[in-house]
Design a protein around this motif. Structure first.
Motif, PDB file in Angstrom:
ATOM      1  N   ARG A 122       0.829  -1.212   0.000  1.00 40.53           N
ATOM      2  CA  ARG A 122       0.000   0.000   0.000  1.00 40.53           C
ATOM      3  C   ARG A 122       0.863   1.261   0.000  1.00 40.53           C
ATOM      4  O   ARG A 122       0.663   2.177  -0.792  1.00 40.53           O
ATOM      5  CB  ARG A 122      -0.918  -0.011   1.232  1.00 40.53           C
ATOM      6  CG  ARG A 122      -1.795   1.214   1.360  1.00 40.53           C
ATOM      7  CD  ARG A 122      -2.969   1.158   0.432  1.00 40.53           C
ATOM      8  NE  ARG A 122      -3.734   2.387   0.519  1.00 40.53           N
ATOM      9  CZ  ARG A 122      -4.292   2.986  -0.507  1.00 40.53           C
ATOM     10  NH1 ARG A 122      -4.211   2.463  -1.698  1.00 40.53           N
ATOM     11  NH2 ARG A 122      -4.968   4.098  -0.353  1.00 40.53           N
ATOM     12  N   ASN A 126       1.340   1.722  -3.710  1.00 39.58           N
ATOM     13  CA  ASN A 126       0.009   2.337  -3.816  1.00 39.58           C
ATOM     14  C   ASN A 126      -1.050   1.377  -4.352  1.00 39.58           C
ATOM     15  O   ASN A 126      -1.912   1.769  -5.136  1.00 39.58           O
ATOM     16  CB  ASN A 126       0.084   3.604  -4.681  1.00 39.58           C
ATOM     17  CG  ASN A 126      -1.057   4.542  -4.378  1.00 39.58           C
ATOM     18  OD1 ASN A 126      -1.583   4.556  -3.277  1.00 39.58           O
ATOM     19  ND2 ASN A 126      -1.456   5.322  -5.357  1.00 39.58           N
ATOM     20  N   GLU A 128      -4.368  -0.627  -4.374  1.00 43.98           N
ATOM     21  CA  GLU A 128      -5.677  -0.345  -3.783  1.00 43.98           C
ATOM     22  C   GLU A 128      -6.124  -1.481  -2.862  1.00 43.98           C
ATOM     23  O   GLU A 128      -5.712  -2.630  -3.012  1.00 43.98           O
ATOM     24  CB  GLU A 128      -6.721  -0.143  -4.890  1.00 43.98           C
ATOM     25  CG  GLU A 128      -6.450   1.066  -5.781  1.00 43.98           C
ATOM     26  CD  GLU A 128      -6.505   2.393  -5.030  1.00 43.98           C
ATOM     27  OE1 GLU A 128      -7.230   2.493  -4.018  1.00 43.98           O
ATOM     28  OE2 GLU A 128      -5.803   3.330  -5.446  1.00 43.98           O
ATOM     29  N   TYR A 129      -7.026  -1.153  -1.941  1.00 45.23           N
ATOM     30  CA  TYR A 129      -7.501  -2.137  -0.964  1.00 45.23           C
ATOM     31  C   TYR A 129      -8.257  -3.285  -1.629  1.00 45.23           C
ATOM     32  O   TYR A 129      -8.226  -4.414  -1.142  1.00 45.23           O
ATOM     33  CB  TYR A 129      -8.372  -1.462   0.094  1.00 45.23           C
ATOM     34  CG  TYR A 129      -7.563  -0.618   1.050  1.00 45.23           C
ATOM     35  CD1 TYR A 129      -6.736  -1.207   2.005  1.00 45.23           C
ATOM     36  CD2 TYR A 129      -7.615   0.770   1.003  1.00 45.23           C
ATOM     37  CE1 TYR A 129      -5.981  -0.447   2.885  1.00 45.23           C
ATOM     38  CE2 TYR A 129      -6.866   1.540   1.883  1.00 45.23           C
ATOM     39  CZ  TYR A 129      -6.054   0.935   2.818  1.00 45.23           C
ATOM     40  OH  TYR A 129      -5.305   1.687   3.688  1.00 45.23           O
ATOM     41  N   LEU A 132      -5.556  -5.537  -2.584  1.00 47.02           N
ATOM     42  CA  LEU A 132      -4.878  -6.052  -1.389  1.00 47.02           C
ATOM     43  C   LEU A 132      -5.656  -7.189  -0.738  1.00 47.02           C
ATOM     44  O   LEU A 132      -5.064  -8.161  -0.284  1.00 47.02           O
ATOM     45  CB  LEU A 132      -4.689  -4.927  -0.357  1.00 47.02           C
ATOM     46  CG  LEU A 132      -3.494  -4.010  -0.553  1.00 47.02           C
ATOM     47  CD1 LEU A 132      -3.517  -2.897   0.474  1.00 47.02           C
ATOM     48  CD2 LEU A 132      -2.183  -4.766  -0.466  1.00 47.02           C
ATOM     49  N   PHE A 147      -3.207  -1.875   7.760  1.00 45.15           N
ATOM     50  CA  PHE A 147      -2.346  -0.771   7.310  1.00 45.15           C
ATOM     51  C   PHE A 147      -2.212   0.279   8.408  1.00 45.15           C
ATOM     52  O   PHE A 147      -1.109   0.740   8.723  1.00 45.15           O
ATOM     53  CB  PHE A 147      -2.917  -0.156   6.032  1.00 45.15           C
ATOM     54  CG  PHE A 147      -2.085   0.963   5.489  1.00 45.15           C
ATOM     55  CD1 PHE A 147      -0.826   0.727   4.959  1.00 45.15           C
ATOM     56  CD2 PHE A 147      -2.558   2.274   5.506  1.00 45.15           C
ATOM     57  CE1 PHE A 147      -0.047   1.760   4.451  1.00 45.15           C
ATOM     58  CE2 PHE A 147      -1.792   3.312   5.002  1.00 45.15           C
ATOM     59  CZ  PHE A 147      -0.539   3.050   4.476  1.00 45.15           C
TER      60      PHE A 147
END
Length: 199
Positions: A122, A126, A128-129, A132, A147
């Motif tokens: 993250r 970068n 995205e959730y 993830l 996070f």
């Protein structure tokens, strides 16, 4: 209504408008003052709607001001030669391998494997959730919490950390590749392996 009354009446309105457009108190004041100075030199009788004229003048001046800033910024950026800039940088004192090892040591000391995976992917890449949650097999909201928890843990001061990790060389290598090529696929696999070994 005389000129002094007109200025007193419309100055606050024009300043709010200019401030909203340019975002700087001083620049807004200058623009409004210049607008009034210009207006004072004109034949007042030819202006049918003074308020509309002043608002239009301030708006145009703000647009010109913003365009001027943008143009100067672009000219400045165009004048910079990235290759020449990089060549002038003295990076000889930086040991990239050591820096990465130290950073990863900090993550290994303070974070659980799943927290580490979420934090790295993250914060550094970068990701995205939505993605993830698929990578670490956790719900999106859980990934957000992981996070947040990782950031809190990393904020706590830790004294000298020793880097004792079996697969440290492999993880460092996959991390460097991910940073260099912008493709964290290999790093994701290494992080998944760590999570599964911990489970």
């Amino acid at each position: 209504m005389n000129q002094t009354q007109t200025i007193t009446l419309y100055q606050p309105l024009l300043h709010r408008l200019a401030l909203k457009m340019v975002g700087s108190w001083q620049d807004a004041e200058d623009i409004v003052q210049d607008t009034f100075l210009k207006w004072l030199t004109l034949d007042q009788e030819k202006i049918k709607n003074t308020k509309a004229y002043l608002i239009k003048s301030v708006t145009n001046s703000c647009i010109n001001h913003l365009n001027s800033i943008k143009r100067k910024k672009n000219e400045y950026l165009d004048a910079i030669n990235p290759k020449e800039f990089v060549e002038k940088l003295d990076l000889s004192h930086i040991d990239i391998e050591h820096e990465i090892s130290t950073a990863l040591a900090m993550l290994h000391k303070k974070l659980e494997p799943v927290e580490r995976a979420v934090y790295l992917l993250r914060e550094v890449f970068n990701i995205e959730y939505d993605e993830l949650q698929q990578i670490v097999n956790k719900k999106k909201e859980n990934c957000r919490q992981l996070f947040s928890r990782a950031k809190e843990k990393l904020a706590i001061d830790t004294s000298k950390i020793s880097f004792d990790m079996v697969n440290s060389a492999q993880l460092i290598e996959s991390f460097k590749k991910a940073c260099s090529f912008g493709e964290p696929k290999e790093l994701i696999e290494d992080l998944r392996l760590e999570i599964s070994q911990k489970a």
